[in-house]
Design a protein around this motif. Structure first.
Motif, PDB file in Angstrom:
ATOM      1  N   GLU A  43       1.325   4.748  32.446  1.00  0.00           N
ATOM      2  CA  GLU A  43       0.662   4.003  33.550  1.00  0.00           C
ATOM      3  C   GLU A  43       1.850   3.432  34.282  1.00  0.00           C
ATOM      4  O   GLU A  43       2.049   3.341  35.486  1.00  0.00           O
ATOM      5  CB  GLU A  43      -0.189   2.966  33.143  1.00  0.00           C
ATOM      6  CG  GLU A  43      -1.589   3.313  32.928  1.00  0.00           C
ATOM      7  CD  GLU A  43      -1.536   3.792  31.348  1.00  0.00           C
ATOM      8  OE1 GLU A  43      -2.810   3.981  31.088  1.00  0.00           O
ATOM      9  OE2 GLU A  43      -0.613   3.821  30.757  1.00  0.00           O
ATOM     10  N   ASP A  59      -3.115   3.851  37.940  1.00  0.00           N
ATOM     11  CA  ASP A  59      -4.229   4.490  37.303  1.00  0.00           C
ATOM     12  C   ASP A  59      -3.867   5.944  36.940  1.00  0.00           C
ATOM     13  O   ASP A  59      -3.426   6.588  37.703  1.00  0.00           O
ATOM     14  CB  ASP A  59      -5.531   4.259  37.910  1.00  0.00           C
ATOM     15  CG  ASP A  59      -6.208   2.878  37.923  1.00  0.00           C
ATOM     16  OD1 ASP A  59      -5.637   2.153  36.864  1.00  0.00           O
ATOM     17  OD2 ASP A  59      -6.910   2.477  38.616  1.00  0.00           O
ATOM     18  N   ARG A 110      -8.350   3.498  31.359  1.00  0.00           N
ATOM     19  CA  ARG A 110      -9.054   3.503  32.504  1.00  0.00           C
ATOM     20  C   ARG A 110      -9.758   2.067  32.733  1.00  0.00           C
ATOM     21  O   ARG A 110     -10.454   1.669  31.962  1.00  0.00           O
ATOM     22  CB  ARG A 110     -10.103   4.795  32.366  1.00  0.00           C
ATOM     23  CG  ARG A 110     -11.126   4.934  33.756  1.00  0.00           C
ATOM     24  CD  ARG A 110     -12.014   6.137  33.421  1.00  0.00           C
ATOM     25  NE  ARG A 110     -13.005   5.602  32.406  1.00  0.00           N
ATOM     26  CZ  ARG A 110     -13.364   6.611  31.462  1.00  0.00           C
ATOM     27  NH1 ARG A 110     -12.922   7.903  31.608  1.00  0.00           N
ATOM     28  NH2 ARG A 110     -14.205   6.376  30.462  1.00  0.00           N
TER      29      ARG A 110
END
Length: 192
Positions: free
Chosen positions: A101, A153, A128
């Motif tokens: 990320e 994300d 997530r």
């Protein structure tokens, strides 16, 4: 991350145990080792070397203080960013939990491609954010606001695709729902 409403540290520890059990390894690498969550799960009797990579020197110092006694000369900590310019030592298992990320899927795949000859299995965890923002709602959430600006994300299918393009085959995927509406997703790869 350790707040019971989040449950992330505890779940990551459990996932690390699964990663270590699924791929018994003499040489282990951990990208984004931070303070070393889960390093105590490594059996020093069956492990020759553990490499921990992190950009934060303070995290590496904490990791050193916590795990040097248990892992001894096996523990090698390296201060570095994770990008395509980094060359890692040869490992049978490379763990990359909640690092992609911050690096980005494409840069992470480029890093993996550049180090394909040094990686047996690459096991990573992404987050997530199904029902929550990047930073979970706790009493300490405001202290992590800056993280949202440097993270993105990561879609699991996109990660599969960029890793395939980088020469890695998908070995499997597992999902781990958290109490705060987020899901941790473990994806494992092997260079082809």
């Amino acid at each position: 991350m350790s707040d019971v409403r989040v449950g992330q540290v505890q779940r990551l520890r459990d996932i690390t145990a699964e990663q270590l059990a699924a791929y018994p390894s003499r040489a282990i690498g951990v990208l984004g080792v931070a303070g070393g969550n889960g390093l105590d799960l490594i059996n020093p009797e069956s492990t020759d070397v553990v490499y921990g990579y992190d950009i934060n020197a303070d995290y590496l110092a904490a990791c050193e203080a916590r795990y040097r006694d248990g892992l001894g000369h096996r523990l090698h900590l390296v201060e570095t960013s994770i990008d395509r310019s980094v060359t890692i030592e040869r490992v049978d298992l490379l763990i990359a939990n909640l690092i992609i990320e911050y690096v980005g899927a494409e840069e992470f795949a480029a890093f993996a491609a550049a180090n394909a000859g040094s990686i047996g299995v690459l096991s990573c965890v992404i987050q997530r954010n199904d029902a929550a923002g990047f930073v979970s709602s706790t009493d300490y959430a405001s202290s992590f606001d800056a993280l949202a600006s440097v993270s993105s994300d990561i879609d699991p299918e996109t990660l599969d695709s960029v890793m395939s393009d980088a020469g890695f085959a998908v070995l499997g995927r597992c999902e781990y729902p958290l109490p705060n509406g987020k899901t941790l997703i473990r994806q494992d790869f092997r260079a082809t």
